[in-house]
Every structure is written in structure tokens, then in C-alpha cells.
Motif scaffolding. Structure first.
Motif, PDB file in Angstrom:
ATOM      1  N   LEU A   1       0.809  -1.216   0.000  1.00 42.78           N
ATOM      2  CA  LEU A   1       0.000   0.000   0.000  1.00 42.78           C
ATOM      3  C   LEU A   1       0.844   1.269   0.000  1.00 42.78           C
ATOM      4  N   GLU A   2       1.867   1.297   0.874  1.00 38.95           N
ATOM      5  CA  GLU A   2       2.596   2.547   1.073  1.00 38.95           C
ATOM      6  C   GLU A   2       3.540   2.892  -0.073  1.00 38.95           C
ATOM      7  N   ASP A   3       3.909   1.907  -0.909  1.00 41.54           N
ATOM      8  CA  ASP A   3       4.854   2.156  -1.994  1.00 41.54           C
ATOM      9  C   ASP A   3       4.197   2.199  -3.372  1.00 41.54           C
ATOM     10  N   ALA A   4       2.896   2.035  -3.422  1.00 38.60           N
ATOM     11  CA  ALA A   4       2.222   1.870  -4.711  1.00 38.60           C
ATOM     12  C   ALA A   4       2.248   3.161  -5.523  1.00 38.60           C
ATOM     13  N   GLU A   5       2.407   2.992  -6.840  1.00 38.75           N
ATOM     14  CA  GLU A   5       2.325   4.086  -7.803  1.00 38.75           C
ATOM     15  C   GLU A   5       1.208   3.769  -8.789  1.00 38.75           C
ATOM     16  N   ALA A   6       0.972   4.699  -9.711  1.00 39.83           N
ATOM     17  CA  ALA A   6      -0.031   4.466 -10.745  1.00 39.83           C
ATOM     18  C   ALA A   6       0.307   3.200 -11.516  1.00 39.83           C
ATOM     19  N   GLY A   7      -0.719   2.400 -11.814  1.00 37.29           N
ATOM     20  CA  GLY A   7      -0.529   1.137 -12.517  1.00 37.29           C
ATOM     21  C   GLY A   7      -0.357  -0.055 -11.601  1.00 37.29           C
ATOM     22  N   ALA A   8      -0.383   0.180 -10.264  1.00 32.05           N
ATOM     23  CA  ALA A   8      -0.145  -0.898  -9.303  1.00 32.05           C
ATOM     24  C   ALA A   8      -1.448  -1.439  -8.726  1.00 32.05           C
ATOM     25  N   LEU A   9      -1.426  -2.730  -8.400  1.00 29.80           N
ATOM     26  CA  LEU A   9      -2.500  -3.399  -7.674  1.00 29.80           C
ATOM     27  C   LEU A   9      -2.038  -3.635  -6.244  1.00 29.80           C
ATOM     28  N   VAL A  10      -2.906  -3.365  -5.265  1.00 32.39           N
ATOM     29  CA  VAL A  10      -2.622  -3.622  -3.859  1.00 32.39           C
ATOM     30  C   VAL A  10      -3.787  -4.415  -3.271  1.00 32.39           C
ATOM     31  N   PHE A  11      -3.625  -4.862  -2.014  1.00 33.41           N
ATOM     32  CA  PHE A  11      -4.770  -5.442  -1.318  1.00 33.41           C
ATOM     33  C   PHE A  11      -4.820  -4.882   0.099  1.00 33.41           C
ATOM     34  N   PHE A  12      -6.011  -4.881   0.673  1.00 31.20           N
ATOM     35  CA  PHE A  12      -6.219  -4.375   2.029  1.00 31.20           C
ATOM     36  C   PHE A  12      -7.080  -5.361   2.800  1.00 31.20           C
ATOM     37  N   ASP A  13      -6.539  -5.799   3.980  1.00 36.90           N
ATOM     38  CA  ASP A  13      -7.297  -6.765   4.765  1.00 36.90           C
ATOM     39  C   ASP A  13      -7.036  -6.607   6.258  1.00 36.90           C
ATOM     40  N   ASN A  14      -6.342  -5.529   6.651  1.00 40.75           N
ATOM     41  CA  ASN A  14      -5.960  -5.359   8.050  1.00 40.75           C
ATOM     42  C   ASN A  14      -6.082  -3.881   8.405  1.00 40.75           C
ATOM     43  N   THR A  15      -6.921  -3.567   9.382  1.00 42.88           N
ATOM     44  CA  THR A  15      -7.187  -2.164   9.718  1.00 42.88           C
ATOM     45  C   THR A  15      -5.976  -1.452  10.313  1.00 42.88           C
ATOM     46  N   ARG A  16      -4.931  -2.172  10.650  1.00 47.21           N
ATOM     47  CA  ARG A  16      -3.696  -1.512  11.099  1.00 47.21           C
ATOM     48  C   ARG A  16      -3.112  -0.620  10.003  1.00 47.21           C
ATOM     49  N   TYR A  17      -3.461  -0.921   8.759  1.00 47.57           N
ATOM     50  CA  TYR A  17      -2.874  -0.199   7.632  1.00 47.57           C
ATOM     51  C   TYR A  17      -3.859   0.802   7.019  1.00 47.57           C
ATOM     52  N   LEU A  18      -4.788   1.292   7.823  1.00 49.83           N
ATOM     53  CA  LEU A  18      -5.762   2.253   7.319  1.00 49.83           C
ATOM     54  C   LEU A  18      -5.101   3.542   6.840  1.00 49.83           C
ATOM     55  N   ASP A  19      -4.092   4.007   7.549  1.00 52.34           N
ATOM     56  CA  ASP A  19      -3.417   5.242   7.145  1.00 52.34           C
ATOM     57  C   ASP A  19      -2.755   5.070   5.783  1.00 52.34           C
ATOM     58  N   ALA A  20      -2.115   3.923   5.563  1.00 53.27           N
ATOM     59  CA  ALA A  20      -1.476   3.668   4.274  1.00 53.27           C
ATOM     60  C   ALA A  20      -2.518   3.550   3.172  1.00 53.27           C
ATOM     61  N   LEU A  21      -3.666   2.946   3.483  1.00 50.97           N
ATOM     62  CA  LEU A  21      -4.733   2.841   2.487  1.00 50.97           C
ATOM     63  C   LEU A  21      -5.245   4.228   2.092  1.00 50.97           C
ATOM     64  N   ALA A  22      -5.398   5.112   3.072  1.00 47.06           N
ATOM     65  CA  ALA A  22      -5.962   6.431   2.813  1.00 47.06           C
ATOM     66  C   ALA A  22      -5.086   7.259   1.872  1.00 47.06           C
ATOM     67  N   THR A  23      -3.791   7.005   1.854  1.00 45.31           N
ATOM     68  CA  THR A  23      -2.869   7.807   1.045  1.00 45.31           C
ATOM     69  C   THR A  23      -2.284   7.039  -0.137  1.00 45.31           C
ATOM     70  N   THR A  24      -2.753   5.815  -0.358  1.00 49.17           N
ATOM     71  CA  THR A  24      -2.166   5.023  -1.434  1.00 49.17           C
ATOM     72  C   THR A  24      -2.413   5.661  -2.801  1.00 49.17           C
ATOM     73  N   ARG A  25      -1.429   5.503  -3.695  1.00 46.76           N
ATOM     74  CA  ARG A  25      -1.543   6.004  -5.070  1.00 46.76           C
ATOM     75  C   ARG A  25      -1.758   4.861  -6.056  1.00 46.76           C
ATOM     76  N   ALA A  26      -2.149   3.686  -5.518  1.00 44.76           N
ATOM     77  CA  ALA A  26      -2.391   2.526  -6.379  1.00 44.76           C
ATOM     78  C   ALA A  26      -3.544   2.784  -7.332  1.00 44.76           C
ATOM     79  N   THR A  27      -3.542   2.040  -8.427  1.00 47.41           N
ATOM     80  CA  THR A  27      -4.642   2.126  -9.384  1.00 47.41           C
ATOM     81  C   THR A  27      -5.832   1.280  -8.943  1.00 47.41           C
ATOM     82  N   ALA A  28      -5.557   0.127  -8.307  1.00 46.47           N
ATOM     83  CA  ALA A  28      -6.644  -0.779  -7.922  1.00 46.47           C
ATOM     84  C   ALA A  28      -6.314  -1.469  -6.612  1.00 46.47           C
TER      85      ALA A  28
END
Length: 347
Positions: free
Chosen positions: A41-68
Motif C-alpha cells: 500500500l505505502e509504496d504503490a504508484e499508478a498502474g499498481a494493484l494492492v490489497f487491504f485486509d488489516n485495519t492496522r494499515y488504514l493510514d497507508a490505504l488512505a494515502t495510497t496512489r495505487a490504481t486498484a
């Protein structure tokens, strides 16, 4: 995340194709939008796929630059509106399916020396050993008398497969693995340094000295088992040590003689299973847990990390602590001890 030195760049896939691979629903985003990489999540750029399944990483999800993002239905509202949604009931399993599709070479140890199948001239293969077609034997490996190895299997550098061992098809035997008194099924993965089939620890103790008890059993490893680096599995004393189909064992686990592990169990790093203990199917044991000899753990039971199991655990039980007990009781005891300690510190 994936270094092109070690893994070929992933092929670009559309969101529609990824949804199909992941077993997910494309809930937001253009189906034809291309994805060219996977990222945290924290390193994603445009064109990247990430996944989210743990609320510990909510801050990283909120600022992610992933495409999907692959996400569970309950977390959809937490994903930024600029990110396409692949909704899955189990995001981590969907993520696993995607990675397996994109990086199949990361699913099992690769040849260390060269990719071409065949027997290295620097390997030692006994003339009575029988190897099917398409077996790879890398430099320094030793294949003993009467050994049988199935098609598609890779034997890594300096591995030793002792006499009369049987290895199934499409197995991966990592570097410096030692196999003796063992029968392996198909698609078994042994990571570097695994030792299987050595003596179990058996002595008749006495004042005149300890008499070694010969260990005359075998180790049976069924299909689709994966065993982590430097794990050791002793052969049976008077019956077989068995690891059931689909079981996954982490690094540095010790399995004693006559242990019977069921199907699809998960055993995490530094667990010790004492002789003649039995695990039914789908048992999960957390890291650094010890299981006493002759103990039975029922189907689907879960044992917390750093526990000591010295008595039977019923099917479906969730146990933890030293000695292990039902987790609700364990938590109550921990809470009571904490309150007692706090009360004592106030006096």
C-alpha cells in the motif's frame, strides 16, 4: 516490489482479467484499465494493484496512489474514490491467486545452477537409481542406490537422497536437503536444509548407560506438502511418521518419531512436536509452541503461539498458554493476574 533481477516483469493485465483471476467482483473502475505491477500500500504508484485486509494499515490505504485494490465488502468505504475496487470475500486468498498467476516461478524453489533439466556431470547418481524423464539433478547432489524419482522433480545442489527413498513427481528438493527412510508423494516442496528420516530420539536409560533403541519406521510425506528451511522430521520408531496431504510446515520445526500430522495442517516456525503426538486434519499451531508426547489435537483445533500443549485438545478447540487451556479461560486468568499485580503495586 518484484525485482527484475530475480523475477521476470509481470505481464500487464486488465482489471477485468485480474478480477477473473482473483475470483473478485470489479465494483469500480474501467474493465480495460491496465495493471502492470503489484505493490504494498505505502509504496504503490499508478498502474499498481494492492490489497487491504488489516485495519492496522488504514493510514497507508488512505494515502495510497495505487490504481486498484483488492478489498473485502466491509472495507469498501475505506478505499479512496480514485482507486478501482476488486471486491472479494477473502482478499488475501484473492491476492495469492493473483501472485501465483503473475509470478509462477516464485511458487517453489528454482534451479540454483541452470534451468535446463538433466543430471549434472558433477552430481553422483547410483547406477541402480531410477529417474523418470525430465528430472533435474544439480551439482553436488547425491542419489543413492535404489532411489526412485518421478518426472518433473528438481533435486538441488548438495542434496542427499539416501538409498531406497521414493520421491514423487513435480517435487522440489532444495539445496542441502537430506532424505532417508522416506516416501514422498507428488508436488512436495522441501526448502533448503530440511532433514527427513534421521533417527528419532530413543534411548533406554539406565545407570549403566543409555541403550540406543533402533528406529525402524519410515517418514511418509503425502501430496502437496510444503516444508520450510531447516525443519527436521524424524523417522518412526516402530511405526511411520506421517505428514498428511496439503500440510504446510514453516522453517525450523522439529517433528519427533511416530508423529501423525493430518491433512491441511499449518505448523508455524519453531514448533516442537514430541514423539507419538497426533494432529487431526486442519490443525493450526502458532510459533514456538511445544506439544508433549502422545498428545492428540482434534480436527480444526487452533493453538496460540508460545504455548505448551500437554493434554488432549478437542476438535475445534482454541487453546493457548502454559499449560494450554481454552483461550477464554486463559484470557480470564491473564486479566485476573494483571489486576492482582496492579493491586499489589498500590499497597
Amino acid at each position: 516490489m518484484a525485482d527484475p533481477i530475480f523475477y521476470a516483469p509481470m505481464p500487464a493485465l486488465t482489471l477485468a482479467e485480474l478480477a477473473d483471476v482473483a475470483g473478485a467482483e470489479l465494483a469500480r473502475g474501467e474493465p480495460g484499465l491496465a495493471i502492470s505491477r503489484v505493490s504494498p500500500l505505502e509504496d504503490a504508484e499508478a498502474g499498481a494493484l494492492v490489497f487491504f485486509d488489516n485495519t492496522r494499515y488504514l493510514d497507508a490505504l488512505a494515502t495510497t496512489r495505487a490504481t486498484a485494490c483488492i478489498v473485502a465488502p466491509k472495507h469498501v468505504a475505506k478505499v479512496p474514490e480514485t482507486v478501482a475496487l476488486l471486491v472479494s470475500k477473502d482478499p488475501y486468498r484473492s491476492w495469492a491467486r493473483v501472485l501465483a498467476r503473475l509470478y509462477p516461478e516464485a511458487m517453489a524453489p528454482l534451479a540454483a545452477y541452470e534451468a535446463a533439466a538433466g543430471i549434472s556431470p558433477r552430481a553422483t547418481v547410483h547406477p541402480t537409481a531410477r529417474l523418470e524423464e525430465n528430472v533435474t539433478v544439480e551439482p553436488g547432489a547425491v542419489i543413492g542406490a535404489g532411489v526412485e524419482i518421478g518426472s518433473g522433480t528438481l533435486v538441488g545442489p548438495n542434496a542427499v537422497i539416501s538409498q531406497n527413498v521414493r520421491v514423487g513427481r513435480d517435487c522440489r528438493i532444495g539445496a542441502n536437503v537430506v532424505l532417508q527412510h522416506a516416501l514422498l508423494g507428488n508436488r512436495v516442496i522441501l526448502h533448503p536444509g530440511v532433514a527427513i528420516g534421521q533417527d528419532g530420539f530413543g534411548y533406554a536409560m539406565g545407570l549403566g548407560g543409555h541403550l540406543k533403541v533402533p528406529q525402524v519406521g519410515r517418514v511418509i510425506i503425502q501430496d502437496d506438502v510444503e516444508i520450510g528451511a531447516n525443519t527436521t522430521i524424524d523417522r518412526g520408531a516402530n511405526r511411520d511418521t506421517v505428514v498428511g496431504e496439503g500440510t504446510k510446515i514453516d522453517n525450523q520445526v522439529q517433528v519427533g518419531h511416530n508423529v501423525n500430522i493430518g491433512r491441511h495442517c499449518v505448523i508455524v516456525s519453531q514448533v516442537g512436536l514430541s514423539g507419538s503426538s497426533t494432529l487431526a486434519d486442519y490443525v493450526a499451531i502458532g510459533g514456538q509452541t511445544g506439544v508433549a508426547g502422545h498428545v492428540e489435537i482434534g480436527m480444526g483445533a487452533q493453538i496460540a503461539a508460545v504455548s505448551v500443549v500437554n493434554d488432549a485438545v478437542p476438535a475445534g478447540g482454541r487453546y493457548g498458554g502454559t499449560p494450554a487451556k481454552p483461550v477464554k479461560q486463559w484470557f480470564r486468568e491473564l486479566t485476573a493476574l494483571k489486576k492482582l499485580a496492579e493491586r499489589g503495586s498500590d499497597t
